[in-house]
Design a protein around this motif. Structure first.
Motif, PDB file in Angstrom:
ATOM      1  N   GLY A 159       0.806  -1.217   0.000  1.00 32.68           N
ATOM      2  CA  GLY A 159       0.000   0.000   0.000  1.00 32.68           C
ATOM      3  C   GLY A 159       0.832   1.257   0.000  1.00 32.68           C
ATOM      4  O   GLY A 159       2.064   1.229  -0.055  1.00 32.68           O
ATOM      5  N   GLN A 160       0.160   2.381   0.094  1.00 30.19           N
ATOM      6  CA  GLN A 160       0.842   3.669   0.051  1.00 30.19           C
ATOM      7  C   GLN A 160       1.504   3.976   1.388  1.00 30.19           C
ATOM      8  O   GLN A 160       1.136   3.417   2.419  1.00 30.19           O
ATOM      9  CB  GLN A 160      -0.160   4.765  -0.288  1.00 30.19           C
ATOM     10  CG  GLN A 160      -1.232   4.964   0.763  1.00 30.19           C
ATOM     11  CD  GLN A 160      -2.288   5.955   0.304  1.00 30.19           C
ATOM     12  OE1 GLN A 160      -2.540   6.106  -0.874  1.00 30.19           O
ATOM     13  NE2 GLN A 160      -2.901   6.634   1.255  1.00 30.19           N
ATOM     14  N   PRO A 161       2.506   4.853   1.402  1.00 28.59           N
ATOM     15  CA  PRO A 161       3.182   5.208   2.657  1.00 28.59           C
ATOM     16  C   PRO A 161       2.235   5.894   3.636  1.00 28.59           C
ATOM     17  O   PRO A 161       1.242   6.509   3.243  1.00 28.59           O
ATOM     18  CB  PRO A 161       4.295   6.165   2.201  1.00 28.59           C
ATOM     19  CG  PRO A 161       4.459   5.909   0.747  1.00 28.59           C
ATOM     20  CD  PRO A 161       3.124   5.502   0.234  1.00 28.59           C
ATOM     21  N   THR A 233       7.886  16.443 -10.163  1.00 25.50           N
ATOM     22  CA  THR A 233       8.262  16.080  -8.793  1.00 25.50           C
ATOM     23  C   THR A 233       7.381  14.972  -8.238  1.00 25.50           C
ATOM     24  O   THR A 233       7.866  14.049  -7.565  1.00 25.50           O
ATOM     25  CB  THR A 233       8.187  17.313  -7.888  1.00 25.50           C
ATOM     26  OG1 THR A 233       9.036  18.342  -8.409  1.00 25.50           O
ATOM     27  CG2 THR A 233       8.621  16.968  -6.470  1.00 25.50           C
ATOM     28  N   HIS A 234       6.091  15.034  -8.502  1.00 22.02           N
ATOM     29  CA  HIS A 234       5.169  14.046  -7.934  1.00 22.02           C
ATOM     30  C   HIS A 234       5.326  12.679  -8.605  1.00 22.02           C
ATOM     31  O   HIS A 234       5.232  11.641  -7.933  1.00 22.02           O
ATOM     32  CB  HIS A 234       3.732  14.554  -8.078  1.00 22.02           C
ATOM     33  CG  HIS A 234       3.504  15.873  -7.413  1.00 22.02           C
ATOM     34  ND1 HIS A 234       3.419  16.001  -6.039  1.00 22.02           N
ATOM     35  CD2 HIS A 234       3.369  17.132  -7.923  1.00 22.02           C
ATOM     36  CE1 HIS A 234       3.224  17.279  -5.728  1.00 22.02           C
ATOM     37  NE2 HIS A 234       3.192  17.975  -6.849  1.00 22.02           N
ATOM     38  N   ILE A 235       5.592  12.666  -9.897  1.00 19.82           N
ATOM     39  CA  ILE A 235       5.833  11.382 -10.571  1.00 19.82           C
ATOM     40  C   ILE A 235       7.133  10.759 -10.061  1.00 19.82           C
ATOM     41  O   ILE A 235       7.231   9.541  -9.876  1.00 19.82           O
ATOM     42  CB  ILE A 235       5.867  11.588 -12.094  1.00 19.82           C
ATOM     43  CG1 ILE A 235       4.463  11.918 -12.601  1.00 19.82           C
ATOM     44  CG2 ILE A 235       6.410  10.357 -12.807  1.00 19.82           C
ATOM     45  CD1 ILE A 235       4.367  12.139 -14.085  1.00 19.82           C
ATOM     46  N   LYS A 236       8.141  11.587  -9.815  1.00 19.06           N
ATOM     47  CA  LYS A 236       9.389  11.076  -9.242  1.00 19.06           C
ATOM     48  C   LYS A 236       9.138  10.455  -7.869  1.00 19.06           C
ATOM     49  O   LYS A 236       9.710   9.411  -7.528  1.00 19.06           O
ATOM     50  CB  LYS A 236      10.411  12.207  -9.120  1.00 19.06           C
ATOM     51  CG  LYS A 236      11.028  12.654 -10.430  1.00 19.06           C
ATOM     52  CD  LYS A 236      12.051  13.739 -10.171  1.00 19.06           C
ATOM     53  CE  LYS A 236      12.728  14.190 -11.457  1.00 19.06           C
ATOM     54  NZ  LYS A 236      13.739  15.256 -11.212  1.00 19.06           N
ATOM     55  N   ARG A 237       8.277  11.098  -7.103  1.00 21.57           N
ATOM     56  CA  ARG A 237       8.004  10.579  -5.748  1.00 21.57           C
ATOM     57  C   ARG A 237       7.335   9.208  -5.817  1.00 21.57           C
ATOM     58  O   ARG A 237       7.706   8.291  -5.099  1.00 21.57           O
ATOM     59  CB  ARG A 237       7.114  11.574  -5.002  1.00 21.57           C
ATOM     60  CG  ARG A 237       6.861  11.157  -3.558  1.00 21.57           C
ATOM     61  CD  ARG A 237       5.982  12.152  -2.833  1.00 21.57           C
ATOM     62  NE  ARG A 237       5.858  11.811  -1.426  1.00 21.57           N
ATOM     63  CZ  ARG A 237       5.075  12.456  -0.571  1.00 21.57           C
ATOM     64  NH1 ARG A 237       4.356  13.500  -0.983  1.00 21.57           N
ATOM     65  NH2 ARG A 237       5.006  12.074   0.687  1.00 21.57           N
ATOM     66  N   ALA A 242       7.806   3.198  -5.588  1.00 27.01           N
ATOM     67  CA  ALA A 242       7.556   1.917  -6.243  1.00 27.01           C
ATOM     68  C   ALA A 242       8.826   1.103  -6.433  1.00 27.01           C
ATOM     69  O   ALA A 242       8.785  -0.133  -6.463  1.00 27.01           O
ATOM     70  CB  ALA A 242       6.894   2.171  -7.614  1.00 27.01           C
ATOM     71  N   SER A 243       9.969   1.773  -6.554  1.00 28.23           N
ATOM     72  CA  SER A 243      11.223   1.051  -6.762  1.00 28.23           C
ATOM     73  C   SER A 243      11.921   0.740  -5.471  1.00 28.23           C
ATOM     74  O   SER A 243      12.958   0.096  -5.470  1.00 28.23           O
ATOM     75  CB  SER A 243      12.149   1.863  -7.677  1.00 28.23           C
ATOM     76  OG  SER A 243      12.471   3.100  -7.069  1.00 28.23           O
TER      77      SER A 243
END
Length: 243
Positions: A159-161, A233-237, A242-243
């Motif tokens: 799940g998400q942080p 910035t948000h896509i990088k986050r 995910a990685s």
């Protein structure tokens, strides 16, 4: 003819009377050197330290070869102790794979593959519906490993942080992708594919399909769209998580 070089004699200065050395001699005192016993005393400890490090490294390498990279105790406590696994009936070693064992074989298209199944129809085929929304607010916790019949982890629901602003970043990333979809130029094959019905762009480095060395993919008229998305910035986050 060359004239012979004059003899050069070294001039030795006498030591002061209060200097250490041999009285009445112009020779400088010998340099102090550690005793043989003192030098030998330091060698065993150095060797023991090096051998101990080598033994620990060999032990770590052996564990990695047998079981892969082991998780840290903190990761075990945070993600595994409270996780509730989902048991599957299949055996992972029987799944079809390519010559590279890290990639599965592509599914051979069959009649009915494009049919949209309802949850009830899938359950009638023996599948199980797992209720999971991927949030920390749900109990059990967000991490749920999927095990095969031999208790081997074959997939993990992560799940998400547990941070308040992560959903905001996900929404902002969605907005950036929506803008890219509107401003990009996509061929028909890039709009509907085996991953879904949405536009896609391949970016990054590739080495295949006849290339002699790794090359950066050229998206031509979509290069600006790809650059803006990669710099978001948000896509990088989301990608970092995910990685």
């Amino acid at each position: 003819m060359h004239s012979p070089s004059p003899d050069i004699k070294a001039k030795t200065l006498p030591l002061p009377s209060n200097s250490p050395g041999i009285k009445g001699s112009s020779k400088p005192p010998p340099l102090a050197s550690p005793s043989k016993d003192a030098a030998n005393d330091s060698l065993p400890s150095l060797k023991r330290k090096n051998h101990s490090h080598d033994r620990r490294q060999r032990k770590r390498n052996k564990l990695c070869d047998e079981f892969g990279h082991p998780p840290t105790p903190r990761a075990i406590e945070r993600h595994m102790m409270n996780a509730q696994p989902i048991q599957a009936s299949l055996s992972a070693h029987k799944l079809p794979n390519s010559s590279n064992p890290f990639a599965g074989k592509k599914h051979t298209p069959q009649r009915g593959d494009k049919k949209a199944w309802t949850p009830a129809q899938l359950e009638s085929q023996g599948l199980t519906l797992v209720a999971w929304d991927g949030s920390f607010s749900q109990m059990p916790r967000e991490t749920r490993p999927i095990l095969d019949r031999n208790n081997r982890v074959i997939a993990v629901l992560v799940g998400q942080p547990a941070v308040d602003d992560f959903q905001g970043s996900a929404n902002a990333a969605y907005d950036a992708l929506s803008r890219g979809r509107q401003s990009g130029f996509f061929a028909s094959g890039s709009l509907s594919h085996h991953r879904g019905r949405y536009p896609v762009l391949n970016v990054g480095v590739t080495h295949g399909k006849g290339t002699s060395w790794p090359v950066y993919l050229n998206n031509h008229e979509n290069n600006d769209v790809a650059r803006l998305l990669l710099e978001d910035t948000h896509i990088k986050r989301l990608a970092n998580f995910a990685s």
